[in-house]
Design a protein around this motif. Structure first.
Motif, short mmCIF file in Angstrom:
data_model
loop_
_atom_site.label_atom_id
_atom_site.label_comp_id
_atom_site.label_asym_id
_atom_site.label_seq_id
_atom_site.Cartn_x
_atom_site.Cartn_y
_atom_site.Cartn_z
N UNK A 1 0.83 -1.19 0.00
CA UNK A 1 0.00 0.00 0.00
C UNK A 1 0.87 1.25 0.00
N UNK A 2 0.47 2.20 -0.80
CA UNK A 2 1.12 3.50 -0.82
C UNK A 2 0.41 4.44 0.14
N UNK A 3 1.17 5.24 0.83
CA UNK A 3 0.63 6.24 1.74
C UNK A 3 1.29 7.58 1.43
N UNK A 4 0.51 8.64 1.47
CA UNK A 4 1.06 9.96 1.19
C UNK A 4 0.33 11.04 1.93
N UNK A 5 1.06 12.06 2.31
CA UNK A 5 0.47 13.27 2.84
C UNK A 5 0.40 14.27 1.71
N UNK A 6 -0.81 14.72 1.40
CA UNK A 6 -1.04 15.59 0.25
C UNK A 6 -1.73 16.87 0.69
N UNK A 7 -1.23 17.98 0.17
CA UNK A 7 -1.91 19.26 0.36
C UNK A 7 -2.75 19.54 -0.88
N UNK A 8 -4.07 19.49 -0.72
CA UNK A 8 -4.97 19.82 -1.81
C UNK A 8 -5.03 21.33 -2.02
N UNK A 9 -4.68 22.07 -1.01
CA UNK A 9 -4.55 23.52 -1.04
C UNK A 9 -3.48 23.87 -0.03
N UNK A 10 -3.09 25.14 0.06
CA UNK A 10 -2.05 25.48 1.04
C UNK A 10 -2.41 25.11 2.48
N UNK A 11 -3.70 24.93 2.77
CA UNK A 11 -4.11 24.63 4.13
C UNK A 11 -4.90 23.33 4.28
N UNK A 12 -5.27 22.69 3.18
CA UNK A 12 -6.04 21.45 3.27
C UNK A 12 -5.11 20.25 3.11
N UNK A 13 -4.88 19.56 4.21
CA UNK A 13 -3.98 18.41 4.23
C UNK A 13 -4.77 17.12 4.27
N UNK A 14 -4.39 16.18 3.42
CA UNK A 14 -5.05 14.89 3.34
C UNK A 14 -4.03 13.77 3.48
N UNK A 15 -4.32 12.82 4.35
CA UNK A 15 -3.52 11.61 4.46
C UNK A 15 -4.23 10.52 3.67
N UNK A 16 -3.59 10.04 2.61
CA UNK A 16 -4.24 9.13 1.68
C UNK A 16 -3.57 7.77 1.63
N UNK A 17 -4.36 6.78 1.29
CA UNK A 17 -3.89 5.42 1.08
C UNK A 17 -4.30 4.94 -0.30
N UNK A 18 -3.42 4.21 -0.94
CA UNK A 18 -3.76 3.59 -2.21
C UNK A 18 -4.61 2.36 -1.99
N UNK A 19 -5.07 1.77 -3.08
CA UNK A 19 -5.95 0.61 -2.99
C UNK A 19 -5.19 -0.69 -2.72
N UNK A 20 -3.89 -0.66 -2.89
CA UNK A 20 -3.07 -1.84 -2.68
C UNK A 20 -2.76 -2.55 -3.97
N UNK A 21 -1.56 -3.10 -4.07
CA UNK A 21 -1.18 -3.90 -5.22
C UNK A 21 -0.51 -5.17 -4.71
N UNK A 22 -0.91 -6.29 -5.26
CA UNK A 22 -0.44 -7.59 -4.77
C UNK A 22 0.89 -7.97 -5.38
N UNK A 23 1.82 -8.32 -4.51
CA UNK A 23 3.13 -8.83 -4.92
C UNK A 23 3.24 -10.26 -4.43
N UNK A 24 3.46 -11.18 -5.35
CA UNK A 24 3.59 -12.59 -5.01
C UNK A 24 4.93 -13.11 -5.49
N UNK A 25 5.70 -13.67 -4.58
CA UNK A 25 7.02 -14.20 -4.89
C UNK A 25 6.99 -15.71 -4.76
N UNK A 26 7.31 -16.39 -5.83
CA UNK A 26 7.33 -17.84 -5.83
C UNK A 26 8.73 -18.37 -5.55
N UNK A 27 8.80 -19.55 -4.96
CA UNK A 27 10.08 -20.17 -4.64
C UNK A 27 10.72 -20.77 -5.88
#
Length: 120
Positions: free
Chosen positions: A94-120
């Motif tokens: 999951x990606x996480x970011x602190x974003x300013x939509x304006x000089x004073x509007x702060x949003x803490x956002x999360x992505x939807x997630x991306x699956x990583x699968x590692x096989x042996x």
């Protein structure tokens, strides 16, 4: 609207590499610290890597020396280069970011997630 869009997950063999991308899109004034988290099967979410606006990085001990976090400020994008992948790296990332939509509007956002699968 502001959102994070992740990509780059997939299935690879142990020892392989992947690069995850996370783009902050929408009406954005600026982006502050960004980071990557993951949730492995049967485990709680853990911090993988973070990157501040000044360029400071922080990594989980389990990925140090193998993963690299970076960003392109012009593209509002953060990357996670994953090398020497191990089966235990299998997780939803999951990606996480602190974003300013304006000089004073702060949003803490999360992505939807991306699956990583590692096989042996």
């Amino acid at each position: 609207q502001v959102q994070l869009v992740e990509s780059g997950g997939g299935l690879v063999q142990a020892g392989g590499s992947l690069r995850l991308s996370c783009v902050a899109s929408g009406s954005i004034f600026s982006v502050s610290a960004m980071g990557w988290y993951r949730r492995a099967p049967g485990k709680q979410r853990e911090l993988v890597a973070t990157l501040t606006s000044s360029g400071s990085t922080n990594y989980a001990d389990s990925v140090k020396g193998r993963f690299t976090i970076s960003k392109d400020n012009a593209k509002n994008t953060v990357y996670l280069q994953m090398n020497s992948l191990k089966p235990e790296d299998t997780a939803v990332y999951y990606c996480n970011a602190g974003v300013y939509a304006s000089p004073t509007r702060y949003l803490a956002l999360w992505g939807q997630g991306t699956l990583v699968t590692i096989s042996s």
